[in-house]
Each structure stands twice: as C-alpha cells, then as structure tokens.
Design a protein around this motif. Structure first.
Motif, PDB file in Angstrom:
ATOM      1  N   PRO A   1     -21.501 -23.920  17.118  1.00  0.00           N
ATOM      2  CA  PRO A   1     -21.541 -22.824  16.136  1.00  0.00           C
ATOM      3  C   PRO A   1     -20.531 -21.711  16.384  1.00  0.00           C
ATOM      4  CG  PRO A   1     -23.752 -23.368  16.883  1.00  0.00           C
ATOM      5  CD  PRO A   1     -22.794 -24.137  17.741  1.00  0.00           C
ATOM      6  N   ILE A   2     -20.216 -21.413  17.644  1.00  0.00           N
ATOM      7  CA  ILE A   2     -19.279 -20.312  17.901  1.00  0.00           C
ATOM      8  C   ILE A   2     -17.897 -20.622  17.351  1.00  0.00           C
ATOM      9  CG2 ILE A   2     -18.502 -21.011  20.211  1.00  0.00           C
ATOM     10  CD1 ILE A   2     -19.292 -17.424  19.026  1.00  0.00           C
ATOM     11  N   GLU A   3     -17.551 -21.898  17.275  1.00  0.00           N
ATOM     12  CA  GLU A   3     -16.253 -22.274  16.714  1.00  0.00           C
ATOM     13  C   GLU A   3     -16.158 -21.882  15.243  1.00  0.00           C
ATOM     14  OE1 GLU A   3     -13.697 -23.172  18.416  1.00  0.00           O
ATOM     15  OE2 GLU A   3     -14.771 -23.452  20.297  1.00  0.00           O
ATOM     16  N   GLN A   4     -17.282 -21.956  14.542  1.00  0.00           N
ATOM     17  CA  GLN A   4     -17.294 -21.546  13.134  1.00  0.00           C
ATOM     18  C   GLN A   4     -17.115 -20.033  13.016  1.00  0.00           C
ATOM     19  OE1 GLN A   4     -17.045 -24.051  11.044  1.00  0.00           O
ATOM     20  NE2 GLN A   4     -17.301 -25.339  12.845  1.00  0.00           N
ATOM     21  N   VAL A   5     -17.718 -19.292  13.938  1.00  0.00           N
ATOM     22  CA  VAL A   5     -17.540 -17.835  13.946  1.00  0.00           C
ATOM     23  C   VAL A   5     -16.076 -17.494  14.180  1.00  0.00           C
ATOM     24  CG1 VAL A   5     -18.111 -15.687  15.166  1.00  0.00           C
ATOM     25  CG2 VAL A   5     -19.897 -17.380  14.689  1.00  0.00           C
ATOM     26  N   TRP A   6     -15.457 -18.150  15.168  1.00  0.00           N
ATOM     27  CA  TRP A   6     -14.044 -17.872  15.458  1.00  0.00           C
ATOM     28  C   TRP A   6     -13.163 -18.252  14.267  1.00  0.00           C
ATOM     29  CZ3 TRP A   6     -14.731 -14.532  18.652  1.00  0.00           C
ATOM     30  CH2 TRP A   6     -15.323 -14.680  19.885  1.00  0.00           C
ATOM     31  N   ARG A   7     -13.474 -19.360  13.605  1.00  0.00           N
ATOM     32  CA  ARG A   7     -12.666 -19.802  12.464  1.00  0.00           C
ATOM     33  C   ARG A   7     -12.670 -18.737  11.374  1.00  0.00           C
ATOM     34  NH1 ARG A   7     -13.872 -22.051   7.788  1.00  0.00           N
ATOM     35  NH2 ARG A   7     -16.028 -22.417   8.357  1.00  0.00           N
ATOM     36  N   VAL A   8     -13.843 -18.230  11.024  1.00  0.00           N
ATOM     37  CA  VAL A   8     -13.954 -17.206   9.985  1.00  0.00           C
ATOM     38  C   VAL A   8     -13.312 -15.905  10.452  1.00  0.00           C
ATOM     39  CG1 VAL A   8     -15.572 -15.790   8.668  1.00  0.00           C
ATOM     40  CG2 VAL A   8     -16.002 -18.235   8.944  1.00  0.00           C
ATOM     41  N   THR A   9     -13.542 -15.518  11.697  1.00  0.00           N
ATOM     42  CA  THR A   9     -12.959 -14.282  12.224  1.00  0.00           C
ATOM     43  C   THR A   9     -11.443 -14.334  12.195  1.00  0.00           C
ATOM     44  OG1 THR A   9     -14.872 -13.943  13.648  1.00  0.00           O
ATOM     45  CG2 THR A   9     -12.875 -12.747  14.224  1.00  0.00           C
ATOM     46  N   ARG A  10     -10.871 -15.445  12.623  1.00  0.00           N
ATOM     47  CA  ARG A  10      -9.404 -15.563  12.590  1.00  0.00           C
ATOM     48  C   ARG A  10      -8.888 -15.419  11.165  1.00  0.00           C
ATOM     49  NH1 ARG A  10     -10.263 -19.469  16.616  1.00  0.00           N
ATOM     50  NH2 ARG A  10     -10.324 -21.133  15.070  1.00  0.00           N
ATOM     51  N   ARG A  11      -9.569 -16.083  10.231  1.00  0.00           N
ATOM     52  CA  ARG A  11      -9.113 -16.038   8.841  1.00  0.00           C
ATOM     53  C   ARG A  11      -9.241 -14.633   8.257  1.00  0.00           C
ATOM     54  NH1 ARG A  11     -12.613 -19.549   6.014  1.00  0.00           N
ATOM     55  NH2 ARG A  11     -13.884 -17.733   5.610  1.00  0.00           N
ATOM     56  N   GLU A  12     -10.363 -13.973   8.518  1.00  0.00           N
ATOM     57  CA  GLU A  12     -10.641 -12.687   7.875  1.00  0.00           C
ATOM     58  C   GLU A  12     -10.046 -11.480   8.587  1.00  0.00           C
ATOM     59  OE1 GLU A  12     -12.123 -12.436   4.925  1.00  0.00           O
ATOM     60  OE2 GLU A  12     -12.366 -14.615   4.837  1.00  0.00           O
ATOM     61  N   ALA A  13      -9.996 -11.498   9.904  1.00  0.00           N
ATOM     62  CA  ALA A  13      -9.600 -10.298  10.649  1.00  0.00           C
ATOM     63  C   ALA A  13      -8.240 -10.408  11.316  1.00  0.00           C
ATOM     64  CB  ALA A  13     -10.652  -9.984  11.714  1.00  0.00           C
TER      65      ALA A  13
END
Length: 96
Positions: A60-72
């Motif tokens: 699950p943390i990989e999904q958090v990083w994926r969204v964070t990289r894209r958004e922030a």
C-alpha cells in the motif's frame, strides 16, 4: 533506513503494545535487505510475512508514493531539500 532503525522501531512498538499472552503480531514487510536482517534480532512475538519480489501493487505505501509524486512533486523544481520537504508537508496537511 537500515536494519538498526528497523529493529529500533519494532522494539519500540513491542514495548508500547506487547502482544497478548499466546498471541503474535504479523508484520508484512517488503524484501528490503535490512528488513530481512532485522528479523534475526526480534523475539518471537512477531511473525514476518514478506511480500513477493517485484510486487509494488501489493504494498500500500507504494500507492501513496505514486500519488504523492504525481500530485506534489511531478514536473516541479525544488531548489533544495527544505523546499521539497515544505511542499510535501503542505500536500499532506491538505490531503491527509
């Protein structure tokens, strides 16, 4: 991160939340070498379950990083790490 910080974290968790008599914690880990090394230094209150190699979709943390990289982070320039940290802090304040 390295195995010492992993061990320190797990021991801290166990001291604050000891497993009930006859019970164990199941800790899901990826295949990072320091996670495997830390296993040797933790008592039998914890059962380690390792994710299959090359399976970020199960972590699950990989999904958090994926969204964070894209958004922030994506397509932005940060002059230094402090500026990058501020952008991440702001992102997590808004969306967490």
């Amino acid at each position: 991160f390295h195995y010492k910080t992993t061990i320190e974290f797990i021991r801290s968790f166990l001291s604050e939340c000891p497993a009930l008599e006859g019970c164990k914690y199941y800790m899901i880990m990826d295949n990072t070498p320091w996670h495997k090394k830390a296993k040797r230094f933790i008592n039998d209150q914890v059962v380690f379950v390792y994710l299959p190699p090359y399976s970020p979709d199960l972590n699950p943390i990989e999904q958090v990083w994926r969204v964070t990289r894209r958004e922030a982070k994506y397509n932005r320039f940060f002059a230094d790490t402090k500026e990058f940290e501020k952008a991440l802090d702001l992102y997590y304040e808004i969306y967490a």
